[in-house]
Design an enzyme around this catalytic site. Structure first.
Site, PDB file in Angstrom:
ATOM      1  NE  ARG A 102      -0.923  -3.440   6.577  1.00  0.00           N
ATOM      2  CZ  ARG A 102      -0.298  -2.413   7.162  1.00  0.00           C
ATOM      3  NH1 ARG A 102       0.651  -1.759   6.525  1.00  0.00           N
ATOM      4  NH2 ARG A 102      -0.630  -2.048   8.380  1.00  0.00           N
ATOM      5  CG  HIS A 129      -5.048  -0.434  10.699  1.00  0.00           C
ATOM      6  ND1 HIS A 129      -4.629  -1.707  11.046  1.00  0.00           N
ATOM      7  CD2 HIS A 129      -3.911   0.314  10.551  1.00  0.00           C
ATOM      8  CE1 HIS A 129      -3.292  -1.715  11.088  1.00  0.00           C
ATOM      9  NE2 HIS A 129      -2.843  -0.505  10.803  1.00  0.00           N
ATOM     10  CD  GLN A 132      -2.129   2.111  14.548  1.00  0.00           C
ATOM     11  OE1 GLN A 132      -1.283   1.566  13.844  1.00  0.00           O
ATOM     12  NE2 GLN A 132      -1.809   2.780  15.656  1.00  0.00           N
ATOM     13  CG  ASP A 219      -3.893   7.593   8.547  1.00  0.00           C
ATOM     14  OD1 ASP A 219      -2.677   7.521   8.303  1.00  0.00           O
ATOM     15  OD2 ASP A 219      -4.724   6.772   8.099  1.00  0.00           O
ATOM     16  CB  CYS A 259      -1.926   4.887  12.608  1.00  0.00           C
ATOM     17  SG  CYS A 259      -2.217   5.746  11.048  1.00  0.00           S
ATOM     18  NE  ARG A 287      -0.637  -1.983  15.210  1.00  0.00           N
ATOM     19  CZ  ARG A 287      -0.394  -1.991  13.902  1.00  0.00           C
ATOM     20  NH1 ARG A 287       0.108  -0.933  13.313  1.00  0.00           N
ATOM     21  NH2 ARG A 287      -0.686  -3.057  13.166  1.00  0.00           N
TER      22      ARG A 287
HETATM   23  N1  NVA Z   1      -4.645   5.037   6.164  1.00  0.00           N
HETATM   24  C1  NVA Z   1      -3.310   4.512   6.061  1.00  0.00           C
HETATM   25  C2  NVA Z   1      -2.924   3.792   7.304  1.00  0.00           C
HETATM   26  C3  NVA Z   1      -1.532   3.245   7.315  1.00  0.00           C
HETATM   27  C4  NVA Z   1      -1.201   2.508   8.566  1.00  0.00           C
HETATM   28  C5  NVA Z   1      -3.243   3.575   4.854  1.00  0.00           C
HETATM   29  O1  NVA Z   1      -4.171   2.783   4.662  1.00  0.00           O
HETATM   30  O2  NVA Z   1      -2.280   3.661   4.089  1.00  0.00           O
HETATM   31  N1   CP Z   2       0.429   1.880  11.460  1.00  0.00           N
HETATM   32  C1   CP Z   2       0.745   0.827  10.668  1.00  0.00           C
HETATM   33  O1   CP Z   2      -0.053  -0.057  10.433  1.00  0.00           O
HETATM   34  O2   CP Z   2       2.025   0.852  10.205  1.00  0.00           O
HETATM   35  P1   CP Z   2       2.634  -0.064   9.050  1.00  0.00           P
HETATM   36  O3   CP Z   2       1.943   0.333   7.775  1.00  0.00           O
HETATM   37  O4   CP Z   2       4.088   0.264   9.054  1.00  0.00           O
HETATM   38  O5   CP Z   2       2.369  -1.500   9.382  1.00  0.00           O
END
Ligand code: NVA
Ligand code: CP
Length: 300
Positions: A102, A129, A132, A219, A259, A287
């Site tokens: 990530r 993502h 997800q 989101d 998400c 997930r």
């Molecule tokens: N768009 C959000 C998704 C988190 C799972 C982010 O990138 O922070």
């Molecule tokens: N939805 C998601 O990816 O959650 P986290 O940021 O908690 O991993």
């Protein structure tokens, strides 16, 4: 399938195969049937951004598959001090059987895959993502029975989630409408690809996007890394919210997905979130099942 870098790399069949395996693994888990497909294997999980779901679901999922998962904080690794991804990939390939990462730049993930010799799984970048959205599609099929002709409406920022939803929904035969403020559209190339499929609509009219939707999705307005823009975004995104009024524009049996983490009172009201907690938290559970299918497919 060698890696999961973005959904665009997968065929529709590969996506459906993953979802079918995820359903099977979920069934086995619920029925106490062990499935140690990755016995003796180790997944390294590099995080340069925060996470609750991704970290825990990958770690527990790997344990359930008979393997091991290592949490590697990007900030504590040499990659955080400038060691190139090209070298990190070649070193980690000597120890591990797979890498989940990530991070911010999609190019970093692509580099790990290009220079390493083990599967790389994208656990979120600024661009997309995919894990997800596999869980989201799994949840939609679970609640709605099928994908064909179904419509998903995404409300909010044209961010990593919007990008992956465009690809995922269209590849499984769904229609997708994105309601976002002008200037916050998803990736331009994905919009072009989506328009060519005839299955994508982009508008700044939230109501219009929600009309006839089977799934409403949202989101956060400011993603990880955009904290400095949060105030300006709160102004720009006012009204891009799933509330009980917007629910009326969608089909009466529409489901709601998020998400998570959610900001109640911004992109979704507390009332709608709680009314649809059943599918939203099933989505979070999925997930783990979806990622187990990804790991088995790539690492077995
Ligand atoms: N768009 C959000 C998704 C988190 C799972 C982010 O990138 O922070
Ligand atoms: N939805 C998601 O990816 O959650 P986290 O940021 O908690 O991993």
């Amino acid at each position: 399938m060698k890696h999961l870098l973005k959904l665009a790399d997968l065929t529709s069949k590969e996506i459906i195969d993953l979802l079918n395996m995820a359903d099977q693994l979920k069934f086995e888990k619920k029925n106490g049937i062990d499935h140690p497909h990755l016995k003796g294997k180790t997944l390294g999980m590099i995080f340069t951004k925060a996470s609750t779901r991704t970290r825990v679901s990958f770690e527990v999922g790997m344990y359930q598959l008979g393997g091991n998962a290592l949490f590697l904080s990007g900030n504590d690794m040499q990659i955080g001090r400038g060691e190139p991804a090209e070298d990190t990939a070649r070193v980690l390939s000597k120890y591990l059987d797979g890498i989940m990462i990530r991070t911010y730049a999609q190019s970093e993930v692509e580099k790990l895959a290009a220079f390493g010799t083990i599967p790389v799984i994208n656990g979120l970048t600024d661009y997309c993502h995919p894990c997800q959205v596999l869980a989201d599609l799994m949840t939609i099929r679970e609640f709605k029975g099928s994908f064909k002709g179904k419509k998903l409406c995404f409300v909010g920022d044209g961010n990593n989630m919007a990008n992956s939803l465009i690809v995922g929904c269209i590849k499984v035969g769904m229609n997708i409408a994105i309601a976002c403020p002008k200037g916050y559209e998803p990736d331009a190339e994905l919009i072009k690809w989506g328009y060519e499929s005839g299955k994508l609509q982009i508008t700044d009219d939230v109501r219009k996007a929600a009309e006839g939707a089977d799934v409403l999705y949202t989101d956060v307005w400011a993603s990880m890394g955009q904290e400095a823009e949060a105030k300006a975004r709160r102004a720009a995104f006012k009204g891009f919210c799933i509330d009980s009024e917007l629910m009326k524009a969608a089909n009466s049996d529409a489901m709601v997905l998020h998400c998570l983490p959610a900001h109640r009172g911004e992109e979704i009201t507390a009332e709608v979130l709680e009314a649809h907690a059943k599918e939203i938290f099933e989505e979070a559970e999925n997930r783990m099942h979806a990622q187990k299918a990804v790991m088995v497919t790539l690492m077995k």
